[in-house]
Scaffold this motif. Structure first.
Motif, PDB file in Angstrom:
ATOM      1  N   UNK A  37      66.939  18.900   6.873  1.00 58.77           N
ATOM      2  CA  UNK A  37      67.620  19.320   8.127  1.00 58.77           C
ATOM      3  C   UNK A  37      67.867  18.816   9.399  1.00 58.77           C
ATOM      4  N   UNK A  38      68.749  18.632   9.652  1.00 60.46           N
ATOM      5  CA  UNK A  38      68.960  17.802  11.618  1.00 60.46           C
ATOM      6  C   UNK A  38      70.289  17.755  11.757  1.00 60.46           C
ATOM      7  N   UNK A  39      70.287  16.772  12.985  1.00 56.25           N
ATOM      8  CA  UNK A  39      71.061  16.841  13.815  1.00 56.25           C
ATOM      9  C   UNK A  39      71.435  14.890  13.444  1.00 56.25           C
ATOM     10  N   UNK A  40      71.898  14.572  13.950  1.00 58.50           N
ATOM     11  CA  UNK A  40      72.803  13.215  14.526  1.00 58.50           C
ATOM     12  C   UNK A  40      73.582  12.590  15.552  1.00 58.50           C
ATOM     13  N   UNK A  41      73.105  11.785  16.648  1.00 53.53           N
ATOM     14  CA  UNK A  41      74.290  12.164  17.403  1.00 53.53           C
ATOM     15  C   UNK A  41      74.830  10.224  17.522  1.00 53.53           C
ATOM     16  N   UNK A  42      75.313   9.460  17.247  1.00 58.31           N
ATOM     17  CA  UNK A  42      76.222   8.487  17.527  1.00 58.31           C
ATOM     18  C   UNK A  42      77.324   8.154  18.480  1.00 58.31           C
ATOM     19  N   UNK A  43      76.904   7.260  19.649  1.00 60.05           N
ATOM     20  CA  UNK A  43      77.791   6.635  20.604  1.00 60.05           C
ATOM     21  C   UNK A  43      78.427   5.705  19.926  1.00 60.05           C
ATOM     22  N   UNK A  44      79.964   5.027  19.861  1.00 58.77           N
ATOM     23  CA  UNK A  44      80.141   3.839  19.887  1.00 58.77           C
ATOM     24  C   UNK A  44      80.975   3.207  20.564  1.00 58.77           C
ATOM     25  N   UNK A  45      80.370   1.791  20.975  1.00 59.61           N
ATOM     26  CA  UNK A  45      80.720   1.162  21.878  1.00 59.61           C
ATOM     27  C   UNK A  45      80.795   1.675  23.196  1.00 59.61           C
ATOM     28  N   UNK A  46      79.497   1.890  23.788  1.00 63.33           N
ATOM     29  CA  UNK A  46      79.178   2.588  24.958  1.00 63.33           C
ATOM     30  C   UNK A  46      79.755   2.615  26.512  1.00 63.33           C
ATOM     31  N   UNK A  47      79.022   0.904  26.456  1.00 64.79           N
ATOM     32  CA  UNK A  47      79.937  -0.085  27.592  1.00 64.79           C
ATOM     33  C   UNK A  47      81.228  -1.139  26.504  1.00 64.79           C
ATOM     34  N   UNK A  48      82.040  -1.616  27.648  1.00 66.11           N
ATOM     35  CA  UNK A  48      82.843  -1.997  27.494  1.00 66.11           C
ATOM     36  C   UNK A  48      82.628  -3.794  27.192  1.00 66.11           C
ATOM     37  N   UNK A  49      83.098  -4.419  26.105  1.00 67.48           N
ATOM     38  CA  UNK A  49      82.478  -5.002  25.927  1.00 67.48           C
ATOM     39  C   UNK A  49      83.414  -6.558  27.421  1.00 67.48           C
ATOM     40  N   UNK A  50      84.195  -6.241  27.825  1.00 66.32           N
ATOM     41  CA  UNK A  50      84.124  -7.265  29.667  1.00 66.32           C
ATOM     42  C   UNK A  50      83.705  -7.558  29.713  1.00 66.32           C
ATOM     43  N   UNK A  51      82.223  -6.040  29.936  1.00 65.44           N
ATOM     44  CA  UNK A  51      80.838  -6.146  31.327  1.00 65.44           C
ATOM     45  C   UNK A  51      80.164  -6.684  30.776  1.00 65.44           C
ATOM     46  N   UNK A  52      79.993  -7.351  29.584  1.00 61.31           N
ATOM     47  CA  UNK A  52      78.483  -8.153  28.183  1.00 61.31           C
ATOM     48  C   UNK A  52      79.352  -9.804  28.337  1.00 61.31           C
ATOM     49  N   UNK A  53      78.815 -10.427  29.765  1.00 64.39           N
ATOM     50  CA  UNK A  53      79.295 -11.788  29.762  1.00 64.39           C
ATOM     51  C   UNK A  53      79.048 -12.726  29.078  1.00 64.39           C
ATOM     52  N   UNK A  54      77.638 -12.737  27.675  1.00 64.90           N
ATOM     53  CA  UNK A  54      76.672 -13.299  26.757  1.00 64.90           C
ATOM     54  C   UNK A  54      76.000 -12.490  26.203  1.00 64.90           C
TER      55      UNK A  54
END
Length: 188
Positions: free
Chosen positions: A171-188
Motif C-alpha cells: 500500500x502506498x502513494x507515488x508522486x512524480x514531477x515531469x520536466x520540472x525545469x525548462x530545458x532552455x535553462x539547462x545549457x549543458x
C-alpha cells in the motif's frame, strides 16, 4: 492585443492561453515549439486549424479549431482460469480533460484467481499539455501471493497473513514531477 474565442468543449481557453504564454493586452508572440508540444500531448484527437486572425477592431484572435477525443474510457475483462477454476477480472476507468486543461483521473481494480483481495490503483495526472511542470499522483493497494493451493491439492489451504506482510500487501502513494525545469535553462 489578442483575445481567445472558444466554442463549447471541455478545453478551457484560459488554460490554453496560459500554456502558450499569451497574456491579454500584450503583443502576440507565437511560439511554434510550445504549440508542437501541446499539439502532440494527446489533448486533441484532430487539429483542423490553429492560427492568429486579425479582427476588425485591430486585435488579434487566436483561432484553434480542434476535435477533442471522448472524455471517458472504460475497459473491463472477466475470465475463468482453467488452471485453478477461479474467476479473475479487471476494470479500468479513465476520465480525460477533467478540469479543461488535460488532467486525467483513473481507477483500476484487478483481482487474480489466487488473490486474497483486489488490487486497486487511483491516479490523477496533469501532463501540463506536454510542457514542463506536469505531475502524477497515484494511490495504490496491491495484493501479491496465493490464497489457495494449486490443482490436486484441494485439501490443503495455504493462507498468508496479508495484513502483517508488507511484501504481500503493498500500500502506498507515488508522486512524480515531469520536466520540472525548462530545458532552455539547462545549457549543458
Amino acid at each position: 492585443t489578442w483575445s481567445l474565442f472558444s466554442r463549447p468543449g471541455r478545453l478551457k481557453p484560459t488554460k490554453m492561453s496560459k500554456a502558450l504564454r499569451l497574456t491579454p493586452g500584450t503583443p502576440v508572440r507565437w511560439d511554434g515549439s510550445r504549440w508542437q508540444k501541446i499539439a502532440s500531448s494527446g489533448i486533441f484527437s484532430q487539429i483542423i486549424r490553429a492560427s492568429p486572425q486579425r479582427m476588425s477592431d485591430g486585435t488579434v484572435q487566436l483561432q484553434v479549431f480542434v476535435k477533442e477525443p471522448p472524455p471517458r474510457h472504460l475497459e473491463y475483462g472477466l475470465g475463468k482460469s482453467l488452471y485453478t477454476g477461479g474467476w479473475e477480472g479487471e476494470l479500468d476507468f479513465e476520465h480525460q480533460n477533467l478540469f479543461g486543461g488535460g488532467e486525467t483521473v483513473g481507477l483500476m481494480v484487478r483481482r487474480g484467481t489466487k488473490d486474497a483481495a483486489p488490487s486497486v490503483r487511483l491516479r490523477y495526472s496533469d501532463e501540463n499539455f506536454g510542457l514542463e511542470g506536469g505531475h502524477d499522483f497515484e494511490v495504490f493497494s496491491e495484493f501479491v501471493g496465493d490464497d489457495v493451493a494449486g490443482p490436486g491439492e484441494d485439501d490443503v489451504q495455504v493462507k498468508y497473513d496479508y495484513e502483517n506482510d508488507s511484501l504481500l500487501d503493498r500500500k502506498g502513494a507515488t508522486f512524480r514531477v515531469k520536466n520540472p525545469i525548462d530545458p532552455k535553462m539547462i545549457r549543458n
